[in-house]
Design a protein around this motif. Structure first.
Motif, PDB file in Angstrom:
ATOM      1  N   ALA A 229      20.197  47.121  11.676  1.00  0.00           N
ATOM      2  CA  ALA A 229      19.304  46.020  11.831  1.00  0.00           C
ATOM      3  C   ALA A 229      18.683  46.006  13.445  1.00  0.00           C
ATOM      4  N   LEU A 230      19.774  46.415  14.335  1.00  0.00           N
ATOM      5  CA  LEU A 230      19.655  46.485  15.821  1.00  0.00           C
ATOM      6  C   LEU A 230      18.866  47.576  16.147  1.00  0.00           C
ATOM      7  N   SER A 231      18.791  48.569  15.481  1.00  0.00           N
ATOM      8  CA  SER A 231      18.031  49.733  15.941  1.00  0.00           C
ATOM      9  C   SER A 231      16.726  49.903  15.425  1.00  0.00           C
ATOM     10  N   GLY A 232      16.385  49.000  14.673  1.00  0.00           N
ATOM     11  CA  GLY A 232      14.924  48.846  13.998  1.00  0.00           C
ATOM     12  C   GLY A 232      14.842  49.862  13.027  1.00  0.00           C
TER      13      GLY A 232
ATOM     14  N   ARG B 210      16.745  49.486   6.679  1.00  0.00           N
ATOM     15  CA  ARG B 210      18.026  48.619   6.495  1.00  0.00           C
ATOM     16  C   ARG B 210      18.456  48.535   5.296  1.00  0.00           C
TER      17      ARG B 210
ATOM     18  N   CYS C  39      22.617  46.090  21.380  1.00  0.00           N
ATOM     19  CA  CYS C  39      22.241  44.462  21.831  1.00  0.00           C
ATOM     20  C   CYS C  39      21.508  44.621  22.867  1.00  0.00           C
TER      21      CYS C  39
ATOM     22  N   PHE D 190      11.846  44.250  18.043  1.00  0.00           N
ATOM     23  CA  PHE D 190      12.812  43.752  16.785  1.00  0.00           C
ATOM     24  C   PHE D 190      13.335  42.445  17.079  1.00  0.00           C
ATOM     25  N   GLN D 191      13.394  41.985  18.320  1.00  0.00           N
ATOM     26  CA  GLN D 191      13.787  40.832  18.589  1.00  0.00           C
ATOM     27  C   GLN D 191      12.830  39.612  18.361  1.00  0.00           C
TER      28      GLN D 191
ATOM     29  N   LEU E 175      19.583  36.804  19.863  1.00  0.00           N
ATOM     30  CA  LEU E 175      19.418  38.043  19.250  1.00  0.00           C
ATOM     31  C   LEU E 175      19.313  37.875  17.645  1.00  0.00           C
TER      32      LEU E 175
ATOM     33  N   ASN F 107      16.263  36.433  16.234  1.00  0.00           N
ATOM     34  CA  ASN F 107      15.003  37.309  16.000  1.00  0.00           C
ATOM     35  C   ASN F 107      15.475  38.720  15.247  1.00  0.00           C
ATOM     36  N   VAL F 108      16.291  38.852  14.788  1.00  0.00           N
ATOM     37  CA  VAL F 108      16.734  40.023  14.181  1.00  0.00           C
ATOM     38  C   VAL F 108      16.880  39.965  12.638  1.00  0.00           C
ATOM     39  N   PHE F 109      17.566  38.725  12.260  1.00  0.00           N
ATOM     40  CA  PHE F 109      17.995  38.720  11.063  1.00  0.00           C
ATOM     41  C   PHE F 109      17.101  37.647  10.238  1.00  0.00           C
TER      42      PHE F 109
END
Length: 643
Positions: free
Chosen positions: A17-20, A23, A72, A79-80, A104, A107-109
């Motif tokens: 999810a954080l790396s774009g 997922r 992070c 992605f944020q 974070l 904007n991510v989840f």
């Protein structure tokens, strides 16, 4: 383990999810492992929304994978949700944070919502995560950190929160002994919990071991762990009390827990009138703590607590009945001495088992029991080293017979009260009370020694003149301490100088007179409730009215010795090892002296002999007698003292 497999899959999903990157596949693997994981239990226990679960997983991943921090802080902000075009205009607080933040997560989840940041939301309310704000920056940019206890719970560990572990002691007894009466109480408590939903249960009474046993069995029935907290260990500041209660409630949600609060000493001090600031503050803290708790809480008290904010149920937990203690001694020792042990000592079943494991036989068990019952009383009263026996005391036959009756009552109380059912007939308690009345030196203390020697019990002398206080309530407080310390039995309580209390009883003219009468009543009530033998010694039998006399089991009048009795006392006054010349006991018996005076003369005569001659002669005894007459301020006829 499922917990580890789920956490590994969760970390992989957070990293994706954080790396774009894609997922969906990582999420599917995580979902497959979630059903039986500890994390699923946490989410259900605190009713976490999908987004709140994702925030928690982000914090978990940050703790378990060192690469998460770098992700992070990645400068790629598309992605944020801010987008590359806005990067130059983005606040510094939103850019490059090497740790989880709400910004974070929002904007991510998916399914993000601002309620997750609320202090009343489960993440913050239950301290699942902690926020570490940075001065001058918005709250959404604060670092998020999972609570160590919650992280351990997600790993499947059941260790108590370290902030609670400091004051909450685990009780690990798996199958402590329960008396038959306690088994019935256990069933009643379980029923109260199941039907009425009671969450705070007061266990009142003196048997603390029995209460612990009941609590242990109750926890086992609920498949829960049991922990004990002393009331004195509770914080006094309201905010700290609220935090502690919230942490315990969180523990109960994470794992099955039962709490036993030991409030005996502090609450006993308050009920005894010792309302110092510390005890009062402790009571306030206890009320607040109980009001905020959700799980099952048991409170060990001597007397029921009143005016609690929490709804409570109360159960009396008395010491096991005499017949139950006797059976425990019999099973543990398989000895005939079980009856006598149960008659003289008032122990919990756990204490009986502990003594029996160490004792070689019933006699050894008796000695160990005496030793166990001593420490508390040693601090409050004077223990008399008993030396006198039946062969040493000289009294009229009627008085000797009364003393032997007292010994018989003490020796056979188990059979009469228990086996023959008199315990159910008596309203005033099972105590054996006696009044020894007579002038000083007539043998009251020696008689108490004889009884202690015959019964093989400790003898404690309590000077009532030191116990009685001019301050209202202080006398009862002092007496309460004494009797509470003597609850384990094995002791005879000898209240000397009872005139100090009975002499205060008078015609009621004001409130102080009324209170003096209350003090006497209180003493007699506690003597009746005391399982052993309690003796009052007084020089003022006339000060007692008929109402008090009826509440005493025995009244032994110690008369001034007659000539015949004085001759016997003289003959017994000198030790066998003493070098003694022939004495004229008939002449000595004509001196009108008490036994105490004669004993004092014998000792003084021995010192005179030690100074000259080394053999106690009639001259030494007569010289010592003259000295005693002068001390007593009696007229001295010199011819009477000529050798």
């Amino acid at each position: 383990m499922r917990h580890d497999a789920f956490l590994a899959a969760a970390v992989a999903w957070v990293r994706a999810a954080l790396s774009g990157s894609e997922r969906a596949e990582a999420y599917a693997r995580m979902a497959d492992e979630r059903e039986w994981s500890a994390f699923a239990g946490i989410a259900d226990a605190f009713n976490l929304s999908p987004f709140e679960q994702q925030v928690l997983l982000l914090c978990i991943a940050f703790e378990l994978d060192t690469s998460i921090g770098a992700l992070c802080a990645s400068p790629d902000l598309h992605f944020q949700g801010i987008g590359p075009a806005a990067e130059s205009q983005a606040p510094a607080s939103y850019v490059g944070k090497p740790f989880p933040t709400f910004a974070l997560a929002l904007n991510v989840f998916d399914d993000a919502h601002w309620d997750a940041l609320s202090p009343e939301g489960p993440l913050r309310k239950w301290h699942l995560i902690a926020l570490h704000p940075i001065a001058g920056q918005p709250l959404v940019s604060a670092a998020l950190q999972i609570d160590p206890r919650v992280l351990n719970a997600a790993k499947g560990l059941d260790d108590l929160d370290e902030r609670l572990a400091v004051i909450a002691r685990p009780i690990l007894e798996e199958d402590p002994p329960l008396a038959g009466s306690h088994i019935q109480t256990l069933d009643q408590i379980a029923q109260a919990i199941g039907t009425a939903g009671s969450s705070v249960i007061q266990l009142a009474g003196a048997d603390s071991d029995g209460k612990r046993a009941i609590a242990a069995h109750l926890a086992r029935m609920m498949d829960a762990s049991l922990h004990s907290v002393a009331m004195a260990a509770l914080p006094t500041h309201p905010a700290d009390v609220a935090t502690l209660a919230k942490l315990w409630n969180r523990e109960c949600a994470l794992s099955r827990r039962v709490l036993l609060i030991d409030a005996r000493e502090a609450m006993h001090a308050l009920s005894a009138g010792e309302s110092d600031g510390q005890s009062e503050a402790g009571m306030v803290s206890l009320r607040r703590f109980l009001a905020d708790l959700h799980g099952l809480t048991l409170v060990d008290v001597r007397d029921p607590l009143r005016k609690l904010d929490a709804e409570t149920a109360m159960f009396d937990i008395p010491m096991p009945a005499m017949v139950e203690q006797r059976e425990a001694w019999r099973v543990a020792l398989d000895e005939a001495g079980a009856t006598q042990l149960a008659s003289q000592f008032n122990f919990s079943l756990s204490a009986i088992q502990c003594i029996a494991k160490t004792a070689r036989d019933a006699g050894d068990a008796w000695r160990l029991s005496l030793r166990r019952s001593r420490p508390q009383l040693d601090q409050l009263a004077q223990r008399i080293d008993v030396k006198a026996t039946w062969g040493d005391i000289v009294l009229p036959a009627a008085q000797i017979d009364l003393l032997r009756q007292i010994a018989t009552h003490v020796q056979h109380r188990s059979r009469v009260y228990g086996d023959w059912g008199f315990a159910g007939k008596l309203n005033r308690g099972l105590g054996i009370t006696a009044l020894f009345a007579g002038d000083s030196g007539t043998g009251k203390t020696m008689a108490a020694e004889v009884l202690a020697s015959d019964l093989q019990l400790n003898l404690y002398r309590i000077d009532l003149s030191a116990v009685v206080s001019k301050y209202i309530g202080e006398t009862e407080k002092n007496l309460r301490r004494l009797f509470d310390a003597a609850e384990d039995g094995g002791s005879i309580l000898f209240f000397d100088e009872a005139d100090a209390l009975f002499g205060k009883r008078s015609e009621v003219k004001d409130s102080h007179d009324r209170y003096a009468n209350i003090e006497v009543n209180y003493l007699l009530q506690r003597m009746e409730a005391f399982r052993g033998l309690a003796i009052l010694a007084t020089n003022m039998k006339s000060a007692l009215d008929a109402a008090f006399m009826r509440r005493l089991r025995f009244v032994v009048q110690f008369p001034y010795p007659s000539v015949v009795e004085r001759r016997l006392i003289w003959q017994k006054a000198f030790p066998h090892a003493l070098p003694l010349a022939a004495l004229d006991y008939e002449r000595l018996a004509r001196f009108n002296l008490s036994g105490g005076n004669i004993q004092s003369i014998a000792l003084n005569a021995a010192f005179l002999a030690a100074q000259n001659g080394g053999v106690v002669s009639m001259a030494h005894v007569l010289a010592a007698t003259r000295t005693e007459y002068v001390k007593l301020e009696r007229g001295v006829n010199e011819r009477e003292f000529e050798a």
